[in-house]
Design a protein around this motif. Structure first.
Motif, mmCIF file in Angstrom:
data_model
loop_
_atom_site.group_PDB
_atom_site.id
_atom_site.type_symbol
_atom_site.label_atom_id
_atom_site.label_comp_id
_atom_site.label_asym_id
_atom_site.label_seq_id
_atom_site.Cartn_x
_atom_site.Cartn_y
_atom_site.Cartn_z
ATOM 1 N N LYS A 178 -1.912 -10.774 -5.794
ATOM 2 C CA LYS A 178 -2.351 -10.848 -7.195
ATOM 3 C C LYS A 178 -3.199 -9.630 -7.561
ATOM 4 O O LYS A 178 -3.043 -9.050 -8.643
ATOM 5 C CB LYS A 178 -3.125 -12.136 -7.439
ATOM 6 N N ILE A 179 -4.101 -9.241 -6.657
ATOM 7 C CA ILE A 179 -4.937 -8.070 -6.910
ATOM 8 C C ILE A 179 -4.068 -6.822 -7.019
ATOM 9 O O ILE A 179 -4.257 -5.985 -7.918
ATOM 10 C CB ILE A 179 -5.989 -7.895 -5.792
ATOM 11 N N ALA A 180 -3.095 -6.701 -6.138
ATOM 12 C CA ALA A 180 -2.211 -5.532 -6.151
ATOM 13 C C ALA A 180 -1.390 -5.448 -7.434
ATOM 14 O O ALA A 180 -1.040 -4.355 -7.887
ATOM 15 C CB ALA A 180 -1.285 -5.560 -4.943
ATOM 16 N N LEU A 212 -2.178 -1.358 -0.923
ATOM 17 C CA LEU A 212 -2.785 -2.677 -0.784
ATOM 18 C C LEU A 212 -1.710 -3.716 -0.506
ATOM 19 O O LEU A 212 -1.891 -4.600 0.343
ATOM 20 C CB LEU A 212 -3.569 -3.048 -2.040
ATOM 21 N N GLN A 213 -0.585 -3.638 -1.198
ATOM 22 C CA GLN A 213 0.505 -4.587 -1.003
ATOM 23 C C GLN A 213 1.018 -4.548 0.436
ATOM 24 O O GLN A 213 1.421 -5.570 1.000
ATOM 25 C CB GLN A 213 1.653 -4.264 -1.956
ATOM 26 N N LYS A 214 0.972 -3.367 1.050
ATOM 27 C CA LYS A 214 1.466 -3.203 2.417
ATOM 28 C C LYS A 214 0.392 -3.479 3.467
ATOM 29 O O LYS A 214 0.693 -3.461 4.666
ATOM 30 C CB LYS A 214 2.008 -1.787 2.602
ATOM 31 N N LEU A 215 -0.839 -3.714 3.042
ATOM 32 C CA LEU A 215 -1.922 -3.992 3.990
ATOM 33 C C LEU A 215 -1.694 -5.364 4.616
ATOM 34 O O LEU A 215 -1.795 -6.397 3.949
ATOM 35 C CB LEU A 215 -3.273 -3.936 3.287
ATOM 36 N N SER A 216 -1.376 -5.402 5.905
ATOM 37 C CA SER A 216 -1.070 -6.673 6.559
ATOM 38 C C SER A 216 -2.345 -7.481 6.767
ATOM 39 O O SER A 216 -3.446 -6.935 6.824
ATOM 40 C CB SER A 216 -0.383 -6.433 7.904
ATOM 41 N N ILE A 217 -2.181 -8.776 6.897
ATOM 42 C CA ILE A 217 -3.336 -9.648 7.117
ATOM 43 C C ILE A 217 -3.991 -9.371 8.475
ATOM 44 O O ILE A 217 -5.225 -9.322 8.556
ATOM 45 C CB ILE A 217 -2.935 -11.125 6.977
ATOM 46 N N PRO A 218 -3.231 -9.153 9.575
ATOM 47 C CA PRO A 218 -3.908 -8.780 10.831
ATOM 48 C C PRO A 218 -4.763 -7.522 10.694
ATOM 49 O O PRO A 218 -5.869 -7.451 11.226
ATOM 50 C CB PRO A 218 -2.739 -8.569 11.802
ATOM 51 N N GLU A 219 -4.258 -6.517 9.956
ATOM 52 C CA GLU A 219 -5.038 -5.298 9.745
ATOM 53 C C GLU A 219 -6.235 -5.568 8.841
ATOM 54 O O GLU A 219 -7.335 -5.051 9.079
ATOM 55 C CB GLU A 219 -4.142 -4.215 9.134
#
Length: 232
Positions: A178-180, A212-219
């Motif tokens: 949503k932020i992205a 941001l959209q590609k920022l994975s949750i583990p990262e």
């Protein structure tokens, strides 16, 4: 509680996508997301060929026994999920007969197949013989950094449990999206996630929506641990 048939076996729920492979016309038929085409089937195929110690013998086993092998596919490069993993790999979940009667191998038989072909297979956590013990096991698993568990009762009925931690970070992923996309997320802010949302907005301002959209949750989990003090 009324319908479960004990004992109930509990297995770790891995956090990836489903892959299914059988033998068709003498060749491996490799599928994911309801098709044998596309990226997911291709990613699964690559990991399958890297993981099986004798792919020709594996194909023959599937053909001779008229079975399909079901895998959890963890691909940290192409499709990272919520739970962090050190490397990409596949986990053999079940082997089922192609007769549409839900005839699965026993856990012991599954282990024998996995060992024969050099495969990791689903991790047994425990077996419980009462609902109270099931609740106790659920409370214990809920504190672990895993997706959850899959339970199978003595009649073959299966159900899944997802940990609170997994559900929290899955919700964070939806907020990230949503932020992205430029949407207001103020209604989702809580004391628990305030710092994370603040950081994601900071990331958006500095890196842009695509990154941001590609920022994975583990990262994101790893970064948040590093910046927590700063944002406090």
């Amino acid at each position: 509680q009324k319908n479960l048939s004990f004992p109930v076996a509990i297995y770790r729920k891995e956090n990836g996508f489903l892959g299914i492979v059988s033998s068709r016309n003498g060749e491996l038929y490799i599928c994911s997301k309801s098709t044998n085409k596309g990226d997911y089937a291709g990613w699964f195929k690559n990991l399958l060929y890297k993981s099986v110690n004798d792919i020709v013998a594996f194909n023959k086993y599937l053909a001779d026994n008229k079975v399909s092998a079901i895998f959890e596919v963890i691909d940290i490069e192409h499709d990272p999920h919520i739970i962090p993993y050190m490397n990409s790999h596949i986990v053999l979940l079940d082997v089922v007969k192609n007769d549409f009667n839900d005839t699965f191998l026993t856990y012991e038989e599954l282990g024998n197949v996995a060992v024969k072909f050099g495969l990791e297979y689903k991790h047994w956590i425990c077996s419980v013989d009462s609902f109270d013990k099931l609740q106790a096991a659920t409370d214990e698993v809920n504190s672990w950094d895993i997706e959850g568990y899959v339970a199978v009762d003595s009649k073959g009925f299966m159900f899944k449990f997802k940990t609170d931690g997994y559900k929290f970070w899955k919700h964070i992923r939806s907020i990230r999206d949503k932020i992205a996309s430029g949407k207001d997320v103020s209604e989702f802010i809580t004391d628990k996630n305030k710092i994370i949302i603040e950081y994601m907005k900071h990331y958006l301002d500095n890196k842009g929506a695509e990154k941001l959209q590609k920022l994975s949750i583990p990262e994101l989990k790893r970064i948040i641990r590093l910046v927590d003090v700063q944002f406090n």
